[in-house]
Design an enzyme around this catalytic site. Structure first.
Site, short mmCIF file in Angstrom:
data_model
loop_
_atom_site.label_atom_id
_atom_site.label_comp_id
_atom_site.label_asym_id
_atom_site.label_seq_id
_atom_site.Cartn_x
_atom_site.Cartn_y
_atom_site.Cartn_z
N VAL A 64 0.85 -1.20 0.00
CA VAL A 64 0.00 0.00 0.00
C VAL A 64 0.88 1.24 0.00
O VAL A 64 1.79 1.35 0.82
CB VAL A 64 -0.92 0.02 1.24
CG1 VAL A 64 -1.68 1.35 1.33
CG2 VAL A 64 -1.91 -1.14 1.21
N SER A 109 4.43 4.20 2.90
CA SER A 109 3.89 2.97 2.32
C SER A 109 4.12 1.83 3.30
O SER A 109 4.76 2.03 4.33
CB SER A 109 4.60 2.65 1.00
OG SER A 109 5.99 2.52 1.22
N LYS A 110 3.59 0.68 3.00
CA LYS A 110 3.85 -0.52 3.81
C LYS A 110 3.49 -1.73 3.00
O LYS A 110 2.65 -1.66 2.09
CB LYS A 110 2.98 -0.50 5.09
CG LYS A 110 3.56 -1.32 6.21
CD LYS A 110 4.67 -0.55 6.90
CE LYS A 110 5.13 -1.19 8.17
NZ LYS A 110 5.87 -0.25 9.01
N GLY A 111 4.13 -2.84 3.31
CA GLY A 111 3.80 -4.09 2.65
C GLY A 111 3.63 -5.19 3.68
O GLY A 111 4.04 -5.04 4.83
#
Ligand code: GLU
Length: 421
Positions: A64, A109-111
């Site tokens: 995201v 962001s992040k995953g």
């Protein structure tokens, strides 16, 4: 809504809503807040992996990008059985706020992958990481989106991401991921950076409120990278007593304070802080509400709920984890006069040294540890001073002050850039 039911992203939006009450109300600013309520891009991928026994399992993966208005998006990659889209969105949102508070030239962001990494072999973990990297490769790049370690991932996984991306692009591109081993373009000090930054922030706080950091009794929830490095430095560089520690398998308490190096060795041997010789066993909730001076939640989201907050006895909470305290809990802690140093400031040492790593990779010139820690301290203390000043001037808790600072910087960038088309 009870905070038990509130999702991490709902929590994040609530924090934004509270802070926006202190910001200008004209049309441009309201539009900017509206903009920040949403994630710019969410990608969900399914990842089929051939396991070592020849069977295939399919895992869910997410990336995201919340907001790139201040620069390329930056944020970690989490491997946990509880990872889901809502959580990754919240973590991405908090990265946007964190990079803005620290004034780093990034967005957030992040995953994540929904997987318990302890259940995979090293080769399965490598295949999963490479498949994930390939599946989201269009989103990645040193000037687009740069992953880093988070819960359940480490430097070895970052090396695989770097390798997979570089293979696909046909050239070694070190700036695509941070938190790498130093042998492949990683930075000195990155491994310990979140813990180091947390300690710098505690030093600054202790000086502001006139307490002697060395004399504090500290309880730490979570003994992964952040909790363990923070404990080691508080015990070694200060004379703090680490009286309580916990992880998912259990907790240990010793009012005289632990020999932290012996505790780290015990964790290496047994995989947990539980059953440390000479310590009393405690539960997670007992740890959060134990009689201590400083509480460091360094595990995951939503640990200090309203219910828990009623029992918290610490005078200061320094958030090593992302999102450990719910907005309802914040209200209670504030009424009790407990100082909360918010996640988006307190645990920003990790992304700050990630930034140094990225700068070093792009320059192909590497700094010594002394320079890393000196520059880290400067950025942490400056951000702390800015946030503390706003909290004093506006008479608001430090979380609200940190959001005011972050959203001001973000809103100004949104307004200056304008909304395309
Ligand atoms: N996962 C870490 C965080 O939550 C580090 C992110 C980074 O270094 O980009 O801040």
């Amino acid at each position: 809504m009870s905070d038990i039911k509130q999702s991490p992203y709902e929590m994040a939006l609530k924090q934004l809503e509270i802070a926006s009450q202190y910001l200008p109300k004209d049309k441009d600013w309201l539009n900017a807040i509206e903009y920040l309520k949403n994630c710019q891009r969410c990608l969900i991928v399914s990842l089929p992996i051939v396991m070592d026994d020849g069977t295939m399992k399919v895992f869910d993966g997410y990336r995201v990008q919340h907001c790139d208005v201040r620069g390329p998006t930056k944020g970690g990659l989490r491997y946990s059985k509880d990872v889901n889209l809502d959580e990754v969105k919240a973590l991405a949102f908090w990265m946007t706020m964190k990079t803005a508070v620290m004034n780093l030239p990034y967005g957030g962001s992040k995953g994540g992958i929904t997987v318990d990494p302890s259940k995979l072999s090293k080769t399965e973990l490598q295949r999963l990481t490479r498949r994930y990297t390939y599946a989201i490769i269009d989103l990645l790049g040193p000037v687009k989106d740069i992953p880093a370690p988070d819960v359940g991932t480490d430097s070895k996984i970052m090396a695989w991401i770097f390798d997979t991306y570089s293979m696909a692009m046909g050239l070694p591109d070190h700036g695509v991921v941070t938190g790498k081993p130093v042998e492949v373009g990683g930075s000195l000090g990155r491994e310990a950076a979140t813990g180091t930054g947390l300690v710098y922030i505690m030093e600054a706080m202790a000086e502001k409120i006139g307490i002697n950091l060395d004399a504090q009794r500290v309880a730490i929830q979570g003994f992964g990278n952040v909790g363990a490095n923070c404990a080691l430095q508080l015990a070694q560089n200060h004379k703090c007593k680490i009286i309580a520690v916990s992880d998912i398998k259990g907790g240990s308490y010793n009012e005289k304070g632990f020999d932290v190096q012996a505790l780290v060795d015990h964790v290496k041997k047994t995989g947990s802080v539980a059953n440390f010789p000479g310590a009393k066993a405690i539960s997670n909730k007992e740890l959060l509400t134990c009689d201590c001076d400083i509480l460091v939640p360094a595990a995951i989201e939503k640990q200090i709920t309203a219910e828990v907050a009623k029992g918290v006895k610490a005078k200061v909470i320094a958030e090593g984890a992302n999102g450990p305290t719910t907005p309802d809990a914040d209200e209670i802690l504030n009424k009790k006069g407990i100082i909360v140093i918010p996640d988006i400031l307190a645990n920003a040492g990790g992304v700050t040294v990630s930034y140094f790593e990225w700068v070093q990779d792009r320059d192909a010139y590497f700094w010594d540890l002394e320079r890393i820690n000196k520059e880290l301290r400067k950025i942490m203390v400056n951000a702390f001073t800015d946030v503390y000043k706003i909290s004093q001037e506006k008479k608001v808790p430090m979380r609200i002050a940190a959001y005011i600072l972050a959203v001001e910087r973000l809103a100004k960038a949104i307004i200056l850039r304008g909304i395309f088309p």
